[in-house]
Design a protein around this motif. Structure first.
Motif, PDB file in Angstrom:
ATOM      1  N   LEU A 111       0.832  -1.204   0.000  1.00  0.00           N
ATOM      2  CA  LEU A 111       0.000   0.000   0.000  1.00  0.00           C
ATOM      3  C   LEU A 111       0.867   1.255   0.000  1.00  0.00           C
ATOM      4  O   LEU A 111       0.573   2.222  -0.713  1.00  0.00           O
ATOM      5  CB  LEU A 111      -0.942   0.006   1.206  1.00  0.00           C
ATOM      6  N   GLU A 112       1.932   1.241   0.792  1.00  0.00           N
ATOM      7  CA  GLU A 112       2.842   2.391   0.817  1.00  0.00           C
ATOM      8  C   GLU A 112       3.492   2.597  -0.547  1.00  0.00           C
ATOM      9  O   GLU A 112       3.663   3.728  -0.999  1.00  0.00           O
ATOM     10  CB  GLU A 112       3.894   2.207   1.913  1.00  0.00           C
ATOM     11  N   GLU A 113       3.822   1.502  -1.208  1.00  0.00           N
ATOM     12  CA  GLU A 113       4.392   1.585  -2.554  1.00  0.00           C
ATOM     13  C   GLU A 113       3.383   2.189  -3.523  1.00  0.00           C
ATOM     14  O   GLU A 113       3.734   3.032  -4.363  1.00  0.00           O
ATOM     15  CB  GLU A 113       4.814   0.192  -3.021  1.00  0.00           C
ATOM     16  N   LEU A 114       2.117   1.787  -3.413  1.00  0.00           N
ATOM     17  CA  LEU A 114       1.067   2.362  -4.269  1.00  0.00           C
ATOM     18  C   LEU A 114       0.922   3.853  -4.005  1.00  0.00           C
ATOM     19  O   LEU A 114       0.746   4.649  -4.943  1.00  0.00           O
ATOM     20  CB  LEU A 114      -0.263   1.646  -4.028  1.00  0.00           C
ATOM     21  N   ILE A 115       0.997   4.252  -2.757  1.00  0.00           N
ATOM     22  CA  ILE A 115       0.890   5.677  -2.404  1.00  0.00           C
ATOM     23  C   ILE A 115       2.040   6.458  -3.047  1.00  0.00           C
ATOM     24  O   ILE A 115       1.836   7.554  -3.594  1.00  0.00           O
ATOM     25  CB  ILE A 115       0.853   5.864  -0.883  1.00  0.00           C
ATOM     26  N   GLN A 116       3.246   5.885  -3.015  1.00  0.00           N
ATOM     27  CA  GLN A 116       4.390   6.540  -3.661  1.00  0.00           C
ATOM     28  C   GLN A 116       4.178   6.662  -5.173  1.00  0.00           C
ATOM     29  O   GLN A 116       4.510   7.683  -5.771  1.00  0.00           O
ATOM     30  CB  GLN A 116       5.689   5.768  -3.361  1.00  0.00           C
ATOM     31  N   ILE A 117       3.632   5.640  -5.775  1.00  0.00           N
ATOM     32  CA  ILE A 117       3.347   5.685  -7.211  1.00  0.00           C
ATOM     33  C   ILE A 117       2.351   6.806  -7.505  1.00  0.00           C
ATOM     34  O   ILE A 117       2.520   7.571  -8.471  1.00  0.00           O
ATOM     35  CB  ILE A 117       2.825   4.322  -7.710  1.00  0.00           C
ATOM     36  N   ILE A 118       1.339   6.923  -6.670  1.00  0.00           N
ATOM     37  CA  ILE A 118       0.335   7.985  -6.848  1.00  0.00           C
ATOM     38  C   ILE A 118       0.995   9.357  -6.717  1.00  0.00           C
ATOM     39  O   ILE A 118       0.747  10.253  -7.536  1.00  0.00           O
ATOM     40  CB  ILE A 118      -0.818   7.818  -5.830  1.00  0.00           C
TER      41      ILE A 118
END
Length: 122
Positions: A111-118
Motif C-alpha cells: 500500500l505504501e508503494e502504491l501511495i508513492q506511485i500515486i
C-alpha cells in the motif's frame, strides 16, 4: 471499442492471439499449454465467435485463415477492469483496494508503494 462480452474460453484464445500477434487455429493450438488444449473444431468455433464479435479479423492465406486481434490488450484490460469495478465495487477503486486489503492480498508495504506511485503520478 467492442462491447459484447466474451466467454472465458474466448478470452483464453484472445490471450494466445495477443501473445502470437496473429495466427491460424493450428498456431493457437500449438501455443496453448497441452493440459488446456481443446479440440481443433472447438478452437475454430471460438475464433469464429471472436470474429463475429469483432475482437479478431481474418484473412485467407493459402488454404487457411490467419486471425489477428483487432482489440488491443490494454483496451480490453481497461474495459474489463472498469466493468468489474462497476459491477462488484460500486464503481469505486477505493472499494477495490479496500477489498484486497481485507482479503490480505495487499500488505502495508505494498500500500505504501502504491501511495508513492500515486505521488509520483505514475
Amino acid at each position: 471499442m467492442v462491447t459484447e462480452k466474451i466467454t472465458p474460453q474466448e478470452e483464453n484464445v484472445l490471450q494466445v492471439l495477443w501473445a502470437l500477434g496473429d495466427g491460424t487455429v493450428k498456431d493457437i493450438l500449438t501455443a496453448t499449454p497441452e493440459n488446456e488444449r481443446q479440440p481443433y473444431t472447438t478452437v475454430a468455433s471460438v475464433v469464429k465467435n471472436l470474429e463475429r464479435k469483432q475482437y479478431v479479423t481474418s484473412r485467407k492465406v493459402g488454404n487457411t485463415y490467419l486471425y489477428t486481434p483487432c482489440v488491443r490488450r490494454e483496451d480490453f484490460k481497461r474495459s474489463s477492469l472498469n466493468r468489474l469495478i462497476d459491477n462488484y465495487f460500486g464503481g469505486s477503486y477505493r472499494n477495490l483496494v479496500s477489498f484486497f486489503v481485507k482479503e490480505e492480498k495487499l500488505d502495508k508495504e505494498e500500500l505504501e508503494e502504491l501511495i508513492q506511485i500515486i505521488h509520483r503520478g505514475q
